[in-house]
Structure formats: C-alpha cells, structure tokens
Scaffold this active site. Sequence first.
Site, short mmCIF file in Angstrom:
data_model
loop_
_atom_site.label_atom_id
_atom_site.label_comp_id
_atom_site.label_asym_id
_atom_site.label_seq_id
_atom_site.Cartn_x
_atom_site.Cartn_y
_atom_site.Cartn_z
N GLY A 98 0.82 -1.20 0.00
CA GLY A 98 0.00 0.00 0.00
C GLY A 98 0.85 1.25 0.00
N ASP A 145 -11.87 5.79 3.65
CA ASP A 145 -11.22 5.25 2.45
C ASP A 145 -11.69 3.83 2.16
OD1 ASP A 145 -9.61 5.25 0.21
OD2 ASP A 145 -7.81 4.64 1.29
N1 LIG Z 1 -4.74 -8.36 7.80
C1 LIG Z 1 -4.42 -8.60 6.53
N2 LIG Z 1 -4.42 -9.85 6.07
C2 LIG Z 1 -4.10 -10.11 4.78
N3 LIG Z 1 -3.80 -9.17 3.87
C3 LIG Z 1 -3.79 -7.89 4.27
C4 LIG Z 1 -4.09 -7.53 5.61
N4 LIG Z 1 -4.01 -6.19 5.72
C5 LIG Z 1 -3.70 -5.74 4.50
N5 LIG Z 1 -3.56 -6.74 3.63
C6 LIG Z 1 -3.23 -6.62 2.19
O1 LIG Z 1 -2.35 -5.54 1.99
C7 LIG Z 1 -2.97 -4.54 1.16
C8 LIG Z 1 -2.52 -3.15 1.60
O2 LIG Z 1 -2.84 -2.99 2.97
P1 LIG Z 1 -3.28 -1.59 3.58
O3 LIG Z 1 -4.46 -1.10 2.80
O4 LIG Z 1 -3.46 -1.71 5.05
O5 LIG Z 1 -2.00 -0.72 3.29
P2 LIG Z 1 -1.93 0.82 2.96
O6 LIG Z 1 -0.50 1.18 2.82
O7 LIG Z 1 -2.69 1.57 3.99
O8 LIG Z 1 -2.66 0.80 1.58
P3 LIG Z 1 -3.50 1.90 0.85
O9 LIG Z 1 -2.61 2.37 -0.23
O10 LIG Z 1 -4.72 1.19 0.36
O11 LIG Z 1 -3.82 2.91 1.88
C9 LIG Z 1 -4.47 -4.79 1.29
O12 LIG Z 1 -5.18 -4.36 0.15
C10 LIG Z 1 -4.52 -6.30 1.45
O13 LIG Z 1 -4.48 -6.93 0.18
#
Ligand SMILES: Nc1ncnc2c1ncn2[C@@H]1O[C@H](COP(=O)(O)OP(=O)(O)OP(=O)(O)O)[C@@H](O)[C@H]1O
Length: 451
Positions: A13, A125
């Site tokens: 992410g 979001d």
């Molecule tokens: N608890 C979990 N179990 C399995 N996969 C997960 C989990 N949390 C996140 N992921 C995977 O990782 C991806 C990115 O996680 P997350 O959205 O928390 O990160 P981010 O950096 O905040 O992303 P974004 O750019 O969407 O804000 C998710 O879309 C999912 O596919």
Amino acid sequence: MERYKIIKEVGDGTFGSVWRAINKQTGEVVAIKKMKRKYYSWEECINLREVKSLRKMNHPNIVKLKEVIREHDILYFVFEYMECNLYQLMKDRGKLFSEAEIRNWCFQVFQGLAYMHQRGYFHRDLKPENLLVSKDIIKIADFGLAREISSQPPYTEYVSTRWYRAPEVLLQSPTYNSAVDMWAMGAIMAELFSLCPLFPGSSEADEIYKICSVIGTPTENEWAGGLKLARAINYQFPQLTGTHLSTLIPSASEDAITLVTSLCSWDPCKRPTALEALQHPFFQSCFYIPPSLRSKTTVTRTPPSVGTRGALEQKYARRYCGTQPNLKSMSNISSAKSHVTLSTGVQRKLEMNNQDAIKNDKSLKSSTKQPRYRPPARNSPTSVNIGKTARGVSDTTEKMANMTVGSGRLPARQPLAPPMKAGGWHGQSDLFLGRSQGIQPGRTYSRKVVG
Ligand SMILES: Nc1ncnc2c1ncn2[C@@H]1O[C@H](COP(=O)(O)OP(=O)(O)OP(=O)(O)O)[C@@H](O)[C@H]1O
C-alpha cells in the site's frame, strides 16, 4: 520481530507493505504491515491514526490489530491474517457473484461500519482493497485515514480513493461525515454485482461527470447543499439525466437497486446510516446479532446469510431477484439519522492528477481565489499527507494512463467527461481544470495489489 517468521508479501500500500507471517511461538498466521517511513519515537507511533482508531475497535467485521512493534525505527503492525481482499476476489472472478454472497458481505460490512460510526469514527477510504475476506467472513481494514469525530481541524491530508469518493468531498465541503462511507459502500455494492466500478473517474472532473451520468445532475430539490458548494467554487455540473441502475447492474434485484440508489444519494443526509442500511429489505433474510450477544462461534463461523438459510438463499438467489416482498420500508425506520459529522474547518485538499492539469492550471492563472492545499508528492517517505495508491488519487491519472492488463474489469462503459465549465475558478483541483482523461473503452488495467 524474531518472534515471527516472514512467509511472503501479500500487499503493498501507500504507507506500508503487508507480509504473511507466522508467530513462531503459537503457530498463528498473521499479517504484518511494515510501515514505509521511519518512526524515531514511540510517541510518534502512538499518535498514528491507525493505532489510535484500531486500538479502540473490537468487532468481528473489523480487522484486529494484535500488536504494534517498533524495531530499529521501523514500525510494524501485526494484524489477524485474512486470505484476500475483495478486489482480488472480483478480478479473479470468471462469473458474477450470487446475490446471496453480496448480501452476506455487505451485511457484515454494514455491521462493522455501524459499530465504527456509533463509536465516533468513520473510515474515509472504503474500497474493495480495504475489505478483507477469509471464507465467508469480511472485515474492514486500513484505518490509515480513519477520523475521530472529536479530532480538531485543520485537516490537510488527502481523503479517499477517487472512485469511491463522495460528491461532497469532491466538491470540497468544509464538513463531511460518516455518510462518505455509505456512498463508498453504494459504489462497492454495485461493483460487486457487475464486477465493474460504478464511477471510474479518471480525474476529479471525470469522477463528477461519471456520477452525473449514472445518477443524473443534482437538482436544487435533491441536493441544495451541493449546488451551494458548487457555486462556492464556481463549478457547473454537467447536465445529464442519468441511467437507471438496473441497466448498469442488471443482475441485481429490485431491493439491491433501491439500496444502492439510496446509498448513492447526492445529499449525504439522504443516504441511510449503516444501521438503517442493515434494516433495508435487501437484508431481510439476514439476522442481525449485536456483537455483544454473539458467541465466538457465531461470529467467526456463521456469518449472516450463511448456514442452512444462507445455503437456501444461495440456491434460490436468482429466482428471488426482484420478487421478494418488501417487508420493511426505509421510511418505517424510526431511528434518527446519526451520521457522525466532521467539520474540517479548512479547505479540503486538492489533488493534481496529471501534467496536463498542471499545464491547464498555468494557463488559468487569472484566478482570484487563493491557491488550495496541494498535497506533498506521493511516496514522500516522511509524510502522512500523501495521496493513496493505484486507483486512488493524487497522481493517479498518470498511473492509470500507464496501467496495463489484468483485472479484466472494463470500467469505461460510461462516457468521458467533456471539458468542465470551470467558470472563473482556477484552483488546483483537476475538477476545475477543464480536462478529463478518461479510461479508454475496452482498456483494462490492474491495481496495485500484490499476491
Ligand atoms: N490483515 C491482513 N491480512 C491479509 N492481507 C492484508 C491484511 N491487511 C492488509 N492486507 C493486504 O495488503 C494490502 C494493503 O494494505 P493496507 O491497505 O493496510 O496498506 P496501505 O499502505 O494503507 O494501503 P493503501 O494504499 O490502500 O492505503 C491490502 O489491500 C490487502 O491486500
């Protein structure tokens, strides 16, 4: 961190990469989110919104934060592990989901949202990537943008992925509330039926255009507040009549259509709250059990609409389409609307989506308005005020233009936005730059999802 054995990356992410790992002592499989920026003190970490909001949430449909670890200035979040996200499920899908499946997922998400909203938080979001699925269970994840009602302005960070972004946010409302999550859920629900995003805007301008082309241009009657917001920024809506949702999501029942329609109301006050959505006829076959009354078994093994009744529903889902009697009416719901309101107190921050927009901006410098907040560049390692990934935001148009293959999703069944009538406003939002880069019909693209 040596207590965990890292298995493989499952997500990448904006703020962190997510890894599947095993707790060596207990054998438990977990997801570890390794934050991209460094954290030099615990105070910094404790103040993170993701920590503050998630710490307080304990609900079967909200992903559980188990542990926060800071090691060598790197911050790790240890979450319960979920098999995949909803976007991955959709992109790998050869045929449409049954209405029973969609009902089951949405019912659970609305329960998670009702819990969160009641506690004074809203997510901001919601998108398929942030809804994580394991078997029949779905959970809301990624609280990086969650907002607490009591938090104080100014708020300058970027808000929500464009395709799921509520119109009041697009129109820079100084206040917004939990209804933004309900809008996102309407768009997600429609997408679950068609496997195509409902409002796949390629810029803020195109986003509003796409919304108008589906739900029609708002009238004074429909959303006086929105017309006022538009006037305040000298924006003119494109004049479009809209398309009936049943033509865009033909597999959806009448109940599903009415629910999506009310969720995607222009006026945030006209959207149902999460609690109201749970009482919509679409969910009449689901049993709502308050989390406090649920046993562990009920929660984790028997989600609503699963089990014998769920199986029957699954079997007869298609036969029921559009024929189920409406036992309850939305108008009968007595609970007062209780969207959690947030006053930003500052201009909503804007995004610059592409170089064309920048060029346009330069050519429109006669504006008398103050320049608006421009978020720092994405991937800035030390800033949380950054745009979101792939489908999201800031520099997304560029990204989209370069996207290739993969999802099999063809979002461009709606027309592209013509140049917007920008009037005399020349702020930094691409909404007002008279330029819209659509996703070309027939073009497929992937999102930034690993694994
Ligand atoms: N608890 C979990 N179990 C399995 N996969 C997960 C989990 N949390 C996140 N992921 C995977 O990782 C991806 C990115 O996680 P997350 O959205 O928390 O990160 P981010 O950096 O905040 O992303 P974004 O750019 O969407 O804000 C998710 O879309 C999912 O596919």
